[in-house]
Design a protein around this motif. Structure first.
Motif, mmCIF file in Angstrom:
data_model
loop_
_atom_site.group_PDB
_atom_site.id
_atom_site.type_symbol
_atom_site.label_atom_id
_atom_site.label_comp_id
_atom_site.label_asym_id
_atom_site.label_seq_id
_atom_site.Cartn_x
_atom_site.Cartn_y
_atom_site.Cartn_z
ATOM 1 N N UNK A 283 19.663 16.666 -14.632
ATOM 2 C CA UNK A 283 18.949 17.168 -13.998
ATOM 3 C C UNK A 283 17.612 17.671 -14.356
ATOM 4 N N UNK A 284 16.476 17.856 -13.651
ATOM 5 C CA UNK A 284 15.528 18.543 -13.858
ATOM 6 C C UNK A 284 14.419 17.408 -14.440
ATOM 7 N N UNK A 285 14.813 16.284 -14.518
ATOM 8 C CA UNK A 285 13.675 15.099 -15.481
ATOM 9 C C UNK A 285 12.884 14.497 -14.659
ATOM 10 N N UNK A 286 13.045 14.239 -13.521
ATOM 11 C CA UNK A 286 12.752 13.540 -12.802
ATOM 12 C C UNK A 286 11.208 13.511 -12.110
ATOM 13 N N UNK A 287 9.922 12.282 -12.205
ATOM 14 C CA UNK A 287 8.842 13.019 -11.760
ATOM 15 C C UNK A 287 8.629 12.648 -10.137
ATOM 16 N N UNK A 288 7.596 13.349 -10.127
ATOM 17 C CA UNK A 288 7.868 13.227 -8.631
ATOM 18 C C UNK A 288 6.433 12.969 -8.101
ATOM 19 N N UNK A 289 6.032 12.511 -7.315
ATOM 20 C CA UNK A 289 4.418 12.683 -6.738
ATOM 21 C C UNK A 289 4.112 12.318 -5.308
ATOM 22 N N UNK A 290 3.448 13.314 -5.254
ATOM 23 C CA UNK A 290 2.661 13.797 -3.506
ATOM 24 C C UNK A 290 1.022 12.830 -2.988
ATOM 25 N N UNK A 291 1.436 11.924 -2.879
ATOM 26 C CA UNK A 291 -0.109 11.591 -2.905
ATOM 27 C C UNK A 291 -0.660 11.059 -1.982
ATOM 28 N N UNK A 292 -1.165 11.802 -1.011
ATOM 29 C CA UNK A 292 -2.116 11.789 0.381
ATOM 30 C C UNK A 292 -2.785 10.619 0.481
ATOM 31 N N UNK A 293 -3.858 10.556 1.533
ATOM 32 C CA UNK A 293 -4.580 8.774 1.428
ATOM 33 C C UNK A 293 -5.751 9.656 0.780
ATOM 34 N N UNK A 294 -6.242 8.682 -0.093
ATOM 35 C CA UNK A 294 -7.698 8.877 0.273
ATOM 36 C C UNK A 294 -8.810 8.239 0.566
ATOM 37 N N UNK A 295 -9.924 9.565 1.248
ATOM 38 C CA UNK A 295 -10.364 8.755 2.974
ATOM 39 C C UNK A 295 -11.943 8.693 2.144
ATOM 40 N N UNK A 296 -12.713 8.495 1.131
ATOM 41 C CA UNK A 296 -13.808 8.203 0.738
ATOM 42 C C UNK A 296 -14.032 6.460 0.229
ATOM 43 N N UNK A 297 -12.727 6.118 0.602
ATOM 44 C CA UNK A 297 -12.707 4.272 -0.260
ATOM 45 C C UNK A 297 -13.739 3.452 0.231
ATOM 46 N N UNK A 298 -13.602 3.525 1.863
ATOM 47 C CA UNK A 298 -14.149 2.800 2.886
ATOM 48 C C UNK A 298 -13.118 1.406 2.601
ATOM 49 N N UNK A 299 -13.824 -0.239 2.826
ATOM 50 C CA UNK A 299 -12.998 -1.531 2.970
ATOM 51 C C UNK A 299 -12.218 -1.664 2.212
ATOM 52 N N UNK A 300 -12.407 -1.365 0.704
ATOM 53 C CA UNK A 300 -11.079 -1.448 0.141
ATOM 54 C C UNK A 300 -10.070 -0.417 -0.224
ATOM 55 N N UNK A 301 -9.681 0.082 0.730
ATOM 56 C CA UNK A 301 -9.082 1.248 0.586
ATOM 57 C C UNK A 301 -7.912 0.494 0.838
ATOM 58 N N UNK A 302 -7.223 -0.271 1.329
ATOM 59 C CA UNK A 302 -5.679 -0.346 1.216
ATOM 60 C C UNK A 302 -5.321 -1.059 -0.011
ATOM 61 N N UNK A 303 -6.040 -2.252 -1.007
ATOM 62 C CA UNK A 303 -6.076 -2.294 -1.516
ATOM 63 C C UNK A 303 -5.917 -1.866 -2.575
ATOM 64 N N UNK A 304 -6.850 -1.095 -3.144
ATOM 65 C CA UNK A 304 -6.656 0.970 -3.618
ATOM 66 C C UNK A 304 -5.569 1.488 -3.838
ATOM 67 N N UNK A 305 -5.289 1.904 -2.089
ATOM 68 C CA UNK A 305 -4.172 2.557 -2.604
ATOM 69 C C UNK A 305 -2.973 1.815 -3.217
#
Length: 119
Positions: free
Chosen positions: A10-32
């Motif tokens: 209990x209480x030991x989990x790490x949770x990341x809420x990650x939103x899209x990075x809107x400024x990446x351009x053509x390399x966005x899919x791979x960077x995500x």
């Protein structure tokens, strides 16, 4: 995703809420994808990816590194999911482009109004 599967203690989990990075351009899919994979490799237990196509890439990368993942379309859905998943002591990081207004998730969970955003 089954929250019980990611719960070692209990209480030991790490949770990341990650939103899209809107400024990446053509390399966005791979960077995500790379970002999701890095989160999983760093020991994040659950990645909640918020957004559209690039959020799917975040989730795929995280899953490839062994994290449990969820993909949601918006901040309200992410908040609702977190409210169901969170246990006392869990650690949550919320990150994304300013345009995605992910700070609204933190505001909703804490009940504290965000009064400013650092550049």
């Amino acid at each position: 995703m089954n929250a019980q599967d990611t719960q070692t203690e209990p209480g030991t989990r790490r949770i990341a809420v990650l939103g899209e990075m809107l400024e990446l351009g053509d390399g966005a899919p791979q960077a995500h994808w790379d970002t999701g994979q890095e989160a999983g490799q760093l020991g994040v237990d659950i990645v909640i990816a918020v957004g559209g196509e690039n959020a799917k890439q975040l989730a795929l990368g995280a899953a490839a590194a062994g994290a449990d993942v969820a993909i949601v379309a918006d901040n309200d859905t992410a908040t609702a999911l977190l409210e169901k998943l969170l246990h006392p002591g869990d650690v949550v990081i919320i990150k994304g482009s300013r345009g995605g207004m992910r700070w609204k998730i933190a505001q909703a969970l804490t009940g504290q109004e965000i009064t400013g955003i650092l550049s």
